[in-house]
Design an enzyme around this catalytic site. Sequence first.
Site, PDB file in Angstrom:
ATOM      1  N   ASP A   3       2.347  -6.049   2.796  1.00 50.78           N
ATOM      2  CA  ASP A   3       2.840  -5.079   3.787  1.00 50.78           C
ATOM      3  C   ASP A   3       3.365  -5.730   5.063  1.00 50.78           C
ATOM      4  O   ASP A   3       3.590  -5.024   6.055  1.00 50.78           O
ATOM      5  CB  ASP A   3       1.710  -4.099   4.143  1.00 50.78           C
TER       6      ASP A   3
ATOM      7  N   ARG B 252      -6.858   4.527   9.957  1.00 53.53           N
ATOM      8  CA  ARG B 252      -6.585   3.131  10.311  1.00 53.53           C
ATOM      9  C   ARG B 252      -7.074   2.752  11.712  1.00 53.53           C
ATOM     10  O   ARG B 252      -7.316   1.580  11.999  1.00 53.53           O
ATOM     11  CB  ARG B 252      -5.074   2.858  10.229  1.00 53.53           C
TER      12      ARG B 252
ATOM     13  N   ARG C 239      -4.515  -5.995   5.178  1.00 54.78           N
ATOM     14  CA  ARG C 239      -3.483  -6.305   6.177  1.00 54.78           C
ATOM     15  C   ARG C 239      -4.025  -7.149   7.338  1.00 54.78           C
ATOM     16  O   ARG C 239      -3.286  -7.449   8.272  1.00 54.78           O
ATOM     17  CB  ARG C 239      -2.856  -4.994   6.689  1.00 54.78           C
TER      18      ARG C 239
ATOM     19  N   GLU D 288       5.143  -3.668  13.043  1.00 56.98           N
ATOM     20  CA  GLU D 288       4.694  -2.848  14.181  1.00 56.98           C
ATOM     21  C   GLU D 288       3.180  -2.732  14.264  1.00 56.98           C
ATOM     22  O   GLU D 288       2.609  -2.650  15.357  1.00 56.98           O
ATOM     23  CB  GLU D 288       5.270  -1.426  14.042  1.00 56.98           C
ATOM     24  N   ASP D 289       2.538  -2.719  13.088  1.00 56.92           N
ATOM     25  CA  ASP D 289       1.103  -2.444  13.075  1.00 56.92           C
ATOM     26  C   ASP D 289       0.263  -3.583  13.647  1.00 56.92           C
ATOM     27  O   ASP D 289      -0.928  -3.414  13.873  1.00 56.92           O
ATOM     28  CB  ASP D 289       0.657  -2.119  11.638  1.00 56.92           C
TER      29      ASP D 289
ATOM     30  N   HIS E 131      -0.166   7.488  10.029  1.00 57.15           N
ATOM     31  CA  HIS E 131      -0.227   7.054  11.427  1.00 57.15           C
ATOM     32  C   HIS E 131       0.293   8.172  12.339  1.00 57.15           C
ATOM     33  O   HIS E 131       1.067   9.032  11.888  1.00 57.15           O
ATOM     34  CB  HIS E 131       0.688   5.844  11.646  1.00 57.15           C
TER      35      HIS E 131
ATOM     36  N   LEU F 254       0.849  -1.198   0.000  1.00 58.07           N
ATOM     37  CA  LEU F 254       0.000   0.000   0.000  1.00 58.07           C
ATOM     38  C   LEU F 254       0.882   1.245   0.000  1.00 58.07           C
ATOM     39  O   LEU F 254       1.906   1.280   0.679  1.00 58.07           O
ATOM     40  CB  LEU F 254      -0.879   0.027   1.256  1.00 58.07           C
TER      41      LEU F 254
ATOM     42  N   CYS G  59       8.022   1.113  12.183  1.00 58.54           N
ATOM     43  CA  CYS G  59       7.088   0.199  11.507  1.00 58.54           C
ATOM     44  C   CYS G  59       7.679  -1.182  11.310  1.00 58.54           C
ATOM     45  O   CYS G  59       6.952  -2.163  11.165  1.00 58.54           O
ATOM     46  CB  CYS G  59       6.731   0.729  10.122  1.00 58.54           C
TER      47      CYS G  59
HETATM   48  C1  CIR Z   1       0.428   0.731   4.986  1.00 54.05           C
HETATM   49  O1  CIR Z   1      -0.089   1.597   4.265  1.00 54.05           O
HETATM   50  O2  CIR Z   1      -0.195   0.145   5.862  1.00 54.05           O
HETATM   51  C2  CIR Z   1       1.872   0.379   4.761  1.00 54.05           C
HETATM   52  N1  CIR Z   1       2.207   0.533   3.392  1.00 54.05           N
HETATM   53  C3  CIR Z   1       2.774   1.243   5.613  1.00 54.05           C
HETATM   54  C4  CIR Z   1       2.638   0.960   7.065  1.00 54.05           C
HETATM   55  C5  CIR Z   1       3.589   1.746   7.882  1.00 54.05           C
HETATM   56  N2  CIR Z   1       3.519   1.364   9.239  1.00 54.05           N
HETATM   57  C6  CIR Z   1       3.642   2.188  10.249  1.00 54.05           C
HETATM   58  O3  CIR Z   1       3.710   3.397  10.077  1.00 54.05           O
HETATM   59  N3  CIR Z   1       3.603   1.672  11.462  1.00 54.05           N
END
Ligand code: CIR
Length: 254
Positions: A61, A131, A86, A66-67, A161, A18, A248
């Site tokens: 992704d 998100r 995700r 971290e997410d 984020h 993404l 991340c």
């Molecule tokens: C997204 O859009 O979810 C991923 N391409 C990037 C996530 C980055 N994660 C973060 O900032 N913790």
Amino acid sequence: MPPTVLVRAVPSSFARALAAAPPEPPIDVARARAQHAGYVAALRRLGADVVELPADEACPDCVFVEDTAVIAGGLGLITRPGAASRQAEPAAVRAALAGRLPLEEVAAPATIDGGDCLRLGRRLYVGRTARTNAAGAARAREVFARVGVEVIEVPVDGALHLKSVCSPLGDDAVLVAEGALPPGTFGGARELIVPADEAPAANVVVIGRAALVAAGFPGAARLVAEAGFEPVPVDTAEMRKADGALTCLSIVVP
Ligand code: CIR
């Protein structure tokens, strides 16, 4: 005790990660893998016990581990990421964390991304973004209250984020990109302002008295050094093409 740090390998599908804007030039997966290896090597040099999960090709992704989990007060909250593509990512992270600490879950319709959660001591700041919805923040509040960690919601505009624009430097200071958040967002914590032209470098990963800092941002590295942390530059430019910063790419398990 060195921290355990969870990371996840870069899948070939990372080329389709993404991104708010289509990356130009496109993501180079081989280069992303080399940069990821540099990040992991830097963590190991700083003494971290790095656990690397295999990539999942079905989850472009997944390197942004971290997410998928938030840890505070000795408790882990396995997230339900806000991007539908995700939502399969947390399962492997749950399995890796099981047995290391007690875990809680997030159920639909709540969504929350770890990138929206910033811990400072016994406070967990939770960014409200596309998100992380109200139910996700409420779930974090409920779960972490049990271990004496207070959740404070932060409205976030114009960033993916909360931690796209800031990150903790220890328990009483935060790096914040200039103009990204109202002054005083983090209560009495010291806010170290990263100049707008170095905004991506407001996101650092602290390991002991060192901090991984995005390479090529000397102003941010200087701020980190002035705050008493050794700046360790790492190049993650390919991750930035998919809107990913340094935090991340890992989950630090205290
Ligand atoms: C997204 O859009 O979810 C991923 N391409 C990037 C996530 C980055 N994660 C973060 O900032 N913790």
